[in-house]
Design a protein around this motif. Sequence first.
Motif, mmCIF file in Angstrom:
data_model
loop_
_atom_site.group_PDB
_atom_site.id
_atom_site.type_symbol
_atom_site.label_atom_id
_atom_site.label_comp_id
_atom_site.label_asym_id
_atom_site.label_seq_id
_atom_site.Cartn_x
_atom_site.Cartn_y
_atom_site.Cartn_z
ATOM 1 N N PRO A 18 0.807 -1.225 0.000
ATOM 2 C CA PRO A 18 0.000 0.000 0.000
ATOM 3 C C PRO A 18 0.838 1.272 0.000
ATOM 4 C CG PRO A 18 -0.055 -1.060 2.164
ATOM 5 C CD PRO A 18 0.637 -2.012 1.247
ATOM 6 N N VAL A 19 0.603 2.122 -1.005
ATOM 7 C CA VAL A 19 1.234 3.440 -1.085
ATOM 8 C C VAL A 19 0.139 4.462 -1.395
ATOM 9 C CG1 VAL A 19 3.485 2.565 -1.829
ATOM 10 C CG2 VAL A 19 1.764 3.130 -3.546
ATOM 11 N N LYS A 20 0.407 5.715 -1.094
ATOM 12 C CA LYS A 20 -0.556 6.781 -1.367
ATOM 13 C C LYS A 20 -0.460 7.211 -2.829
ATOM 14 C CE LYS A 20 -2.882 8.414 1.170
ATOM 15 N NZ LYS A 20 -4.252 8.023 1.598
ATOM 16 N N SER A 21 -1.531 7.841 -3.308
ATOM 17 C CA SER A 21 -1.563 8.364 -4.672
ATOM 18 C C SER A 21 -0.440 9.390 -4.855
ATOM 19 C CB SER A 21 -2.922 9.015 -4.929
ATOM 20 O OG SER A 21 -2.961 9.627 -6.191
ATOM 21 N N HIS A 22 0.233 9.355 -5.996
ATOM 22 C CA HIS A 22 1.365 10.253 -6.216
ATOM 23 C C HIS A 22 1.528 10.558 -7.706
ATOM 24 C CE1 HIS A 22 2.955 6.099 -6.347
ATOM 25 N NE2 HIS A 22 3.725 6.551 -7.330
ATOM 26 N N ARG A 23 2.210 11.682 -7.989
ATOM 27 C CA ARG A 23 2.503 12.097 -9.363
ATOM 28 C C ARG A 23 3.926 12.644 -9.417
ATOM 29 N NH1 ARG A 23 -1.966 10.327 -9.334
ATOM 30 N NH2 ARG A 23 -3.853 11.038 -10.431
ATOM 31 N N LEU A 24 4.633 12.313 -10.487
ATOM 32 C CA LEU A 24 5.974 12.841 -10.687
ATOM 33 C C LEU A 24 5.884 14.118 -11.513
ATOM 34 C CD1 LEU A 24 9.063 12.316 -10.358
ATOM 35 C CD2 LEU A 24 8.987 11.251 -12.619
ATOM 36 N N CYS A 25 6.604 15.159 -11.071
ATOM 37 C CA CYS A 25 6.557 16.462 -11.741
ATOM 38 C C CYS A 25 7.973 17.003 -11.933
ATOM 39 C CB CYS A 25 5.752 17.469 -10.913
ATOM 40 S SG CYS A 25 4.121 16.874 -10.395
ATOM 41 N N GLN A 26 8.158 17.710 -13.041
ATOM 42 C CA GLN A 26 9.464 18.309 -13.325
ATOM 43 C C GLN A 26 9.420 19.825 -13.355
ATOM 44 O OE1 GLN A 26 10.508 16.213 -16.986
ATOM 45 N NE2 GLN A 26 11.767 14.778 -15.805
ATOM 46 N N THR A 27 8.234 20.396 -13.274
ATOM 47 C CA THR A 27 8.087 21.850 -13.219
ATOM 48 C C THR A 27 7.012 22.202 -12.200
ATOM 49 O OG1 THR A 27 6.363 21.952 -14.922
ATOM 50 C CG2 THR A 27 8.668 22.028 -15.678
ATOM 51 N N ALA A 28 7.003 23.472 -11.793
ATOM 52 C CA ALA A 28 5.971 23.936 -10.862
ATOM 53 C C ALA A 28 4.595 23.864 -11.512
ATOM 54 C CB ALA A 28 6.284 25.362 -10.420
ATOM 55 N N GLU A 67 -1.611 27.850 -4.699
ATOM 56 C CA GLU A 67 -0.510 28.805 -4.570
ATOM 57 C C GLU A 67 0.658 28.200 -3.795
ATOM 58 O OE1 GLU A 67 -3.683 29.437 -3.837
ATOM 59 O OE2 GLU A 67 -4.161 30.696 -5.602
ATOM 60 N N GLU A 68 0.355 27.485 -2.716
ATOM 61 C CA GLU A 68 1.409 26.850 -1.931
ATOM 62 C C GLU A 68 2.135 25.779 -2.739
ATOM 63 O OE1 GLU A 68 0.052 25.309 1.767
ATOM 64 O OE2 GLU A 68 0.294 27.217 2.814
ATOM 65 N N VAL A 69 1.384 24.991 -3.487
ATOM 66 C CA VAL A 69 1.998 23.947 -4.311
ATOM 67 C C VAL A 69 2.962 24.568 -5.305
ATOM 68 C CG1 VAL A 69 1.555 22.246 -6.115
ATOM 69 C CG2 VAL A 69 0.137 22.267 -4.054
ATOM 70 N N GLU A 70 2.532 25.628 -5.975
ATOM 71 C CA GLU A 70 3.386 26.264 -6.981
ATOM 72 C C GLU A 70 4.642 26.868 -6.353
ATOM 73 O OE1 GLU A 70 3.101 29.426 -10.717
ATOM 74 O OE2 GLU A 70 1.449 29.293 -9.261
ATOM 75 N N ASN A 71 4.458 27.605 -5.252
ATOM 76 C CA ASN A 71 5.599 28.269 -4.612
ATOM 77 C C ASN A 71 6.599 27.260 -4.057
ATOM 78 O OD1 ASN A 71 4.563 30.811 -5.179
ATOM 79 N ND2 ASN A 71 3.487 30.980 -3.218
ATOM 80 N N LYS A 72 6.099 26.238 -3.392
ATOM 81 C CA LYS A 72 7.000 25.260 -2.773
ATOM 82 C C LYS A 72 7.648 24.355 -3.817
ATOM 83 C CE LYS A 72 4.875 25.532 1.756
ATOM 84 N NZ LYS A 72 4.187 24.842 2.868
ATOM 85 N N ALA A 73 6.940 24.111 -4.912
ATOM 86 C CA ALA A 73 7.546 23.344 -6.000
ATOM 87 C C ALA A 73 8.729 24.111 -6.580
ATOM 88 C CB ALA A 73 6.521 23.045 -7.084
ATOM 89 N N ARG A 74 8.567 25.426 -6.763
ATOM 90 C CA ARG A 74 9.669 26.244 -7.281
ATOM 91 C C ARG A 74 10.847 26.245 -6.314
ATOM 92 N NH1 ARG A 74 8.012 28.971 -11.717
ATOM 93 N NH2 ARG A 74 5.766 29.388 -11.937
ATOM 94 N N ILE A 76 11.715 23.899 -4.129
ATOM 95 C CA ILE A 76 12.404 22.602 -4.101
ATOM 96 C C ILE A 76 13.167 22.360 -5.396
ATOM 97 C CG2 ILE A 76 12.073 20.097 -3.976
ATOM 98 C CD1 ILE A 76 9.673 20.611 -2.139
ATOM 99 N N LEU A 77 12.573 22.707 -6.527
ATOM 100 C CA LEU A 77 13.229 22.476 -7.812
ATOM 101 C C LEU A 77 14.475 23.333 -7.997
ATOM 102 C CD1 LEU A 77 10.081 22.113 -10.088
ATOM 103 C CD2 LEU A 77 11.809 20.359 -9.663
ATOM 104 N N GLY A 78 14.624 24.359 -7.192
ATOM 105 C CA GLY A 78 15.819 25.181 -7.272
ATOM 106 C C GLY A 78 16.903 24.785 -6.296
#
Length: 380
Positions: A18-28, A67-74, A76-78
């Motif tokens: 059992p794992v939680k739902s997830h998605r791989l992303c390369q940009t915000a 907004e939080e997802v976008e900001n925090k993704a940026r 982490i990706l940096g």
Amino acid sequence: MKVHEYQAKELFAAYGIPVKSHRLCQTAHEAVEAYRSMGAEEVVLKAQVLTGGRGKAGGIKLANTVEEVENKARQILGMTIKDYPVQKILLCEAEDISAEFYVSFVVDRNQKSVVLIMSTEGGVEIESVAWEAPEKIHRHSIDPLIGLPDFLARRYAFCLFSQIDEANQLAVILQKLYKLFVEKDASLVEVNPLVLTPTGKLVAIDAKMTFDDNAMFRQPEIEPLAELSEEEQVEASAKAKGFSYVSLNGEIGCMVNGAGLAMATMDMIKLQGGTPANFLDIGGSSNPRKVIEAMKLLLSDSRVKVVLINIFGGITRCDDVATGLLAAFNEIESDIPVIVRLTGTNENEGRELLKGSRFLVAQTMCEATRKAVDIASKSY
């Protein structure tokens, strides 16, 4: 061979863990779209790098708005975590947690078996738990002839849980993890943390796997998952050319035939006060082409100040090595000093071939390593 968390989770899911739902992303932008498509109120953004310590480095963050997802993704990706630039993030559905546990299967070479390691102290570095509270670590050797049948899986599960429902869940997870471990030729399968939710369900929040490089020939689905560092790519290229190479941090490049002699050569360099730049075993071959490729590899390392070639001629003929060296420097332009010690089959012929060349010929290993260390020390 290591794989990323998202790759390990895909293998977990394929084996019913059992794992939680997830998605791989390369940009915000991809992270925002994934958040909207998942329909979860709160998500965890996790840096995907082949190293630990992501949480302490700020590579794992919670978010519950676009907004939080976008900001925090940026953010982490940096980042760069332990010299690994973050180029991918995993967006996971967040989960309420009642308790955290640690579970892993690992090859124990001292025990000559797979060992199951479990602890009630999940979510932290297991090494610190083993040091500070070893009584909280449960270790169980798995007999390869028996594996992990139901009765053993339940026995081990009761080390962490007293309730039958929770113990049964863990027993099933342990069996599936062990099956994954064996069938995929893993050297480590780790879940940290394995969490118990308020509804009494066990879920693998994190996933870590490493695999036996020597078994990849029978794992066609696993081998393409490798994401090699620059040094690992060099080592893989060397292996494809028929010799063993491991990059180190010194200034004396070594080319030796035979792993034992290579280790002894590195020991002699350290004894003389130098530092080897690599382990390079060209093997028991008289192929001049292999010598050429090995020289190109050594000279491509900018840290190398001098090259030491130590050949014991048994299967490998010293005159063929000398021929390969001369040919190599017809193809390679370099002013790096090269010290050669040849002994064994056709050693006199080999030394004769090198007379009048740019190579410095030594009679003994001690003499060769001393010359290499002296030259390396004067080059600074």
